[in-house]
Design a protein around this motif. Structure first.
Motif, PDB file in Angstrom:
ATOM      1  N   SER A   1       0.829  -1.218   0.000  1.00  0.00           N
ATOM      2  CA  SER A   1       0.000   0.000   0.000  1.00  0.00           C
ATOM      3  C   SER A   1       0.855   1.256   0.000  1.00  0.00           C
ATOM      4  CB  SER A   1      -0.944   0.006   1.206  1.00  0.00           C
ATOM      5  OG  SER A   1      -0.239  -0.024   2.433  1.00  0.00           O
ATOM      6  N   ASN A   2       0.403   2.243  -0.784  1.00  0.00           N
ATOM      7  CA  ASN A   2       1.090   3.520  -0.948  1.00  0.00           C
ATOM      8  C   ASN A   2       0.287   4.636  -0.290  1.00  0.00           C
ATOM      9  OD1 ASN A   2       3.290   2.620  -2.700  1.00  0.00           O
ATOM     10  ND2 ASN A   2       1.708   2.325  -4.260  1.00  0.00           N
ATOM     11  N   ARG A   3       0.844   5.239   0.757  1.00  0.00           N
ATOM     12  CA  ARG A   3       0.200   6.372   1.430  1.00  0.00           C
ATOM     13  C   ARG A   3       0.632   7.664   0.754  1.00  0.00           C
ATOM     14  NH1 ARG A   3       2.454   5.838   7.283  1.00  0.00           N
ATOM     15  NH2 ARG A   3       4.297   5.410   6.033  1.00  0.00           N
ATOM     16  N   GLY A   4      -0.295   8.320   0.103  1.00  0.00           N
ATOM     17  CA  GLY A   4       0.010   9.522  -0.654  1.00  0.00           C
ATOM     18  C   GLY A   4      -0.485   9.321  -2.076  1.00  0.00           C
ATOM     19  N   HIS A   5       0.049   8.320  -2.741  1.00  0.00           N
ATOM     20  CA  HIS A   5      -0.516   7.901  -4.025  1.00  0.00           C
ATOM     21  C   HIS A   5      -1.867   7.245  -3.803  1.00  0.00           C
ATOM     22  CE1 HIS A   5      -0.804   5.376  -7.771  1.00  0.00           C
ATOM     23  NE2 HIS A   5      -0.464   6.546  -8.275  1.00  0.00           N
ATOM     24  N   ASN A   6      -2.071   6.763  -2.570  1.00  0.00           N
ATOM     25  CA  ASN A   6      -3.348   6.181  -2.147  1.00  0.00           C
ATOM     26  C   ASN A   6      -3.777   5.029  -3.053  1.00  0.00           C
ATOM     27  OD1 ASN A   6      -3.419   8.001  -0.023  1.00  0.00           O
ATOM     28  ND2 ASN A   6      -4.626   9.493  -1.159  1.00  0.00           N
TER      29      ASN A   6
ATOM     30  N   GLY B   1      -9.651   6.380  -0.749  1.00  0.00           N
ATOM     31  CA  GLY B   1      -9.530   7.143   0.486  1.00  0.00           C
ATOM     32  C   GLY B   1      -8.115   7.665   0.612  1.00  0.00           C
ATOM     33  N   ASP B   2      -7.815   8.268   1.752  1.00  0.00           N
ATOM     34  CA  ASP B   2      -6.514   8.907   1.938  1.00  0.00           C
ATOM     35  C   ASP B   2      -5.689   8.208   3.017  1.00  0.00           C
ATOM     36  OD1 ASP B   2      -4.474  10.813   1.704  1.00  0.00           O
ATOM     37  OD2 ASP B   2      -5.336  12.063   3.275  1.00  0.00           O
ATOM     38  N   PHE B   3      -4.448   7.892   2.661  1.00  0.00           N
ATOM     39  CA  PHE B   3      -3.439   7.356   3.575  1.00  0.00           C
ATOM     40  C   PHE B   3      -3.725   5.911   3.985  1.00  0.00           C
ATOM     41  CE2 PHE B   3      -0.061   8.523   6.766  1.00  0.00           C
ATOM     42  CZ  PHE B   3       0.746   9.198   5.863  1.00  0.00           C
TER      43      PHE B   3
ATOM     44  N   VAL C   1      -9.147  -6.191   2.527  1.00  0.00           N
ATOM     45  CA  VAL C   1      -9.709  -5.015   3.188  1.00  0.00           C
ATOM     46  C   VAL C   1      -8.582  -4.018   3.435  1.00  0.00           C
ATOM     47  CG1 VAL C   1     -10.894  -4.131   5.221  1.00  0.00           C
ATOM     48  CG2 VAL C   1     -11.537  -6.362   4.272  1.00  0.00           C
ATOM     49  N   ALA C   2      -8.752  -2.790   2.929  1.00  0.00           N
ATOM     50  CA  ALA C   2      -7.760  -1.734   3.115  1.00  0.00           C
ATOM     51  C   ALA C   2      -8.330  -0.638   3.995  1.00  0.00           C
ATOM     52  CB  ALA C   2      -7.344  -1.147   1.773  1.00  0.00           C
ATOM     53  N   ALA C   3      -7.483  -0.066   4.870  1.00  0.00           N
ATOM     54  CA  ALA C   3      -7.904   0.989   5.792  1.00  0.00           C
ATOM     55  C   ALA C   3      -7.254   2.311   5.416  1.00  0.00           C
ATOM     56  CB  ALA C   3      -7.518   0.620   7.222  1.00  0.00           C
ATOM     57  N   ASN C   4      -8.069   3.333   5.233  1.00  0.00           N
ATOM     58  CA  ASN C   4      -7.591   4.681   4.923  1.00  0.00           C
ATOM     59  C   ASN C   4      -7.642   5.532   6.183  1.00  0.00           C
ATOM     60  OD1 ASN C   4      -7.280   4.609   1.865  1.00  0.00           O
ATOM     61  ND2 ASN C   4      -9.378   3.879   2.101  1.00  0.00           N
ATOM     62  N   GLN C   5      -6.474   5.843   6.734  1.00  0.00           N
ATOM     63  CA  GLN C   5      -6.376   6.503   8.030  1.00  0.00           C
ATOM     64  C   GLN C   5      -7.027   7.881   8.058  1.00  0.00           C
ATOM     65  OE1 GLN C   5      -2.323   6.877   9.440  1.00  0.00           O
ATOM     66  NE2 GLN C   5      -2.834   8.587  10.783  1.00  0.00           N
ATOM     67  N   ASN C   6      -6.711   8.723   7.081  1.00  0.00           N
ATOM     68  CA  ASN C   6      -7.136  10.124   7.148  1.00  0.00           C
ATOM     69  C   ASN C   6      -8.600  10.344   6.783  1.00  0.00           C
ATOM     70  OD1 ASN C   6      -4.551  10.762   7.914  1.00  0.00           O
ATOM     71  ND2 ASN C   6      -3.920  11.557   5.923  1.00  0.00           N
ATOM     72  N   THR C   7      -9.180   9.419   6.025  1.00  0.00           N
ATOM     73  CA  THR C   7     -10.586   9.570   5.628  1.00  0.00           C
ATOM     74  C   THR C   7     -11.507   8.620   6.393  1.00  0.00           C
ATOM     75  OG1 THR C   7      -9.984   8.217   3.697  1.00  0.00           O
ATOM     76  CG2 THR C   7     -10.268  10.585   3.348  1.00  0.00           C
ATOM     77  N   ASP C   8     -10.965   7.896   7.364  1.00  0.00           N
ATOM     78  CA  ASP C   8     -11.774   7.084   8.283  1.00  0.00           C
ATOM     79  C   ASP C   8     -12.648   6.058   7.569  1.00  0.00           C
ATOM     80  OD1 ASP C   8     -10.770   8.679  10.407  1.00  0.00           O
ATOM     81  OD2 ASP C   8     -12.375  10.144  10.117  1.00  0.00           O
ATOM     82  N   ASN C   9     -12.098   5.435   6.522  1.00  0.00           N
ATOM     83  CA  ASN C   9     -12.929   4.469   5.803  1.00  0.00           C
ATOM     84  C   ASN C   9     -12.153   3.220   5.404  1.00  0.00           C
ATOM     85  OD1 ASN C   9     -11.591   6.158   3.638  1.00  0.00           O
ATOM     86  ND2 ASN C   9     -12.689   4.747   2.309  1.00  0.00           N
ATOM     87  N   LEU C  10     -12.894   2.124   5.338  1.00  0.00           N
ATOM     88  CA  LEU C  10     -12.387   0.861   4.812  1.00  0.00           C
ATOM     89  C   LEU C  10     -12.882   0.676   3.389  1.00  0.00           C
ATOM     90  CD1 LEU C  10     -13.175  -1.575   7.785  1.00  0.00           C
ATOM     91  CD2 LEU C  10     -11.069  -0.275   7.398  1.00  0.00           C
TER      92      LEU C  10
ATOM     93  N   GLN D   1     -16.773  -2.473  -2.381  1.00  0.00           N
ATOM     94  CA  GLN D   1     -17.428  -1.676  -1.342  1.00  0.00           C
ATOM     95  C   GLN D   1     -16.443  -0.635  -0.833  1.00  0.00           C
ATOM     96  OE1 GLN D   1     -18.583  -3.899   2.139  1.00  0.00           O
ATOM     97  NE2 GLN D   1     -20.042  -2.371   2.865  1.00  0.00           N
ATOM     98  N   LYS D   2     -16.921   0.575  -0.619  1.00  0.00           N
ATOM     99  CA  LYS D   2     -16.059   1.628  -0.083  1.00  0.00           C
ATOM    100  C   LYS D   2     -16.845   2.474   0.909  1.00  0.00           C
ATOM    101  CE  LYS D   2     -16.929   4.802  -3.944  1.00  0.00           C
ATOM    102  NZ  LYS D   2     -16.289   5.680  -4.957  1.00  0.00           N
TER     103      LYS D   2
END
Length: 343
Positions: free
Chosen positions: A259-264, A288-290, A304-313, A329-330
């Protein structure tokens, strides 16, 4: 059929601790996340075969690790914490054979081993501080241990983002650590996480700072790593900030995910030549972001991926033959989630 997922999180904005969410594998759907442990800063979590939960934790001005048990009425209760003044760990892993738990402390550049006692609680066994020279990147101001987990032959592999090294430690039955070998990565790599191929001969090192995956040959005889290949996880024309985060491999060893945080995005690689070579076959948005963490389910049919800054899976279906992901699903709410762990 349903599978439960434990979600570790920061608690800086809206999260109150550790959540649990259910994946309905028949419908291909994530249900609502529920808070199961109220705690400060439980960013990384894992579970023992006995069912005890272990987590990074903050207690007042101290940080370290905590242990929890599930009670008869299915609530989760704290057993104990092992903390010191300063920042908490950033990674925890269980050693079932020796009944130990390992911790990585990023801010203090330290490796920890803890004994797991009969009731599941923790007791400090050993700790080591890295003092080797650090790399050239601005984030390499000192040692930054980011990963502590077992090699296939039950040594401890440790990634240090600050010193650009992967350390191999022998582990005694009582948890005492003895350094066996060091792999020195290219300057500025920033080793973050490591995953082994199922054949035990190769490992894949994610460099957070240079956004690369390095294929390493592992020699069980002496615990050494040797570089075989190094590839980027980003498009050639991408020039904005991004940092490497999590890395996983399919159970059949044919496909690697990062996973790439920034390129998301999630980078998908085909693994060939018995594990010694990888080739990028897909880059897919995390919606999502991060995206700090992700995980594959028990059958490798879902990710399942977790996006820290946008609070979503974000939930993906996975083609077992091609390794490719399809978003299904997002926008599943998971506050400040930074760890995805299938129970």
């Amino acid at each position: 059929m349903s599978e439960k997922i434990i979600l570790g999180s920061y608690t800086r904005r809206v999260s109150k601790g550790i959540h649990e969410i259910v994946l309905d594998t028949e419908k291909g759907e994530l249900l609502k996340a529920e808070l199961i442990v109220e705690a400060k800063g439980p960013t990384y979590v894992t579970q023992s075969n006995a069912g005890n939960l272990y987590s990074v934790i903050e207690v007042g001005e101290e940080g370290g690790a905590g242990s929890f048990k599930t009670t008869a009425d299915n609530t989760v209760e704290l057993l104990n914490t092992v903390t010191e003044k300063g920042a908490p760990h950033c990674y925890v892993a269980v050693d079932e054979e020796r009944q130990l738990m390992y911790g990585a402390n990023y801010h203090r550049g330290m490796v920890y081993s803890h004994r797991i006692l009969e009731d599941g609680s923790l007791e400090l066994a050993d700790k080591i501080t890295h003092d080797e020279a650090t790399g050239p990147h601005e984030n390499q101001n000192n040692a930054h241990v980011h990963y502590t987990d077992l090699t296939p032959d039950k040594r401890l592999a440790v990634c240090d983002l600050g010193t650009d090294r992967v350390y191999t430690y022998d582990v005694a039955a009582d948890g005492k650590l003895t350094e066996k070998a060091q792999y020195v990565a290219e300057p500025g790599t920033g080793p973050r996480h490591l995953v082994f191929h199922p054949n035990d001969q190769f490992a894949y090192l994610f460099g957070e700072l240079d956004n690369t995956v390095t294929v390493l040959a592992y020699e069980a005889a002496d615990g050494t790593f040797t570089q075989k290949q190094k590839v980027s996880t980003l498009p050639e024309d991408f020039t904005e900030f991004s940092g490497g985060a999590a890395i996983r491999i399919s159970k059949d060893g044919r496909f690697l995910y990062a996973s790439n945080r920034g390129h998301n995005s999630l980078a998908v690689y085909a693994v060939t030549e018995n594990g010694s070579k990888i080739e990028l076959i897909q880059l897919i948005s995390t919606e999502g972001d991060f995206p700090r963490d992700f995980d594959l389910n028990a059958t490798d049919e879902y990710l399942v991926a977790a996006n820290q800054n946008t609070d979503n899976l974000t939930l993906y279906s996975r083609d077992k033959e091609t390794g490719l992901l399809t978003m299904i699903q997002k926008d599943v709410y998971a506050p400040e989630c930074v760890c995805v762990y299938f129970k």
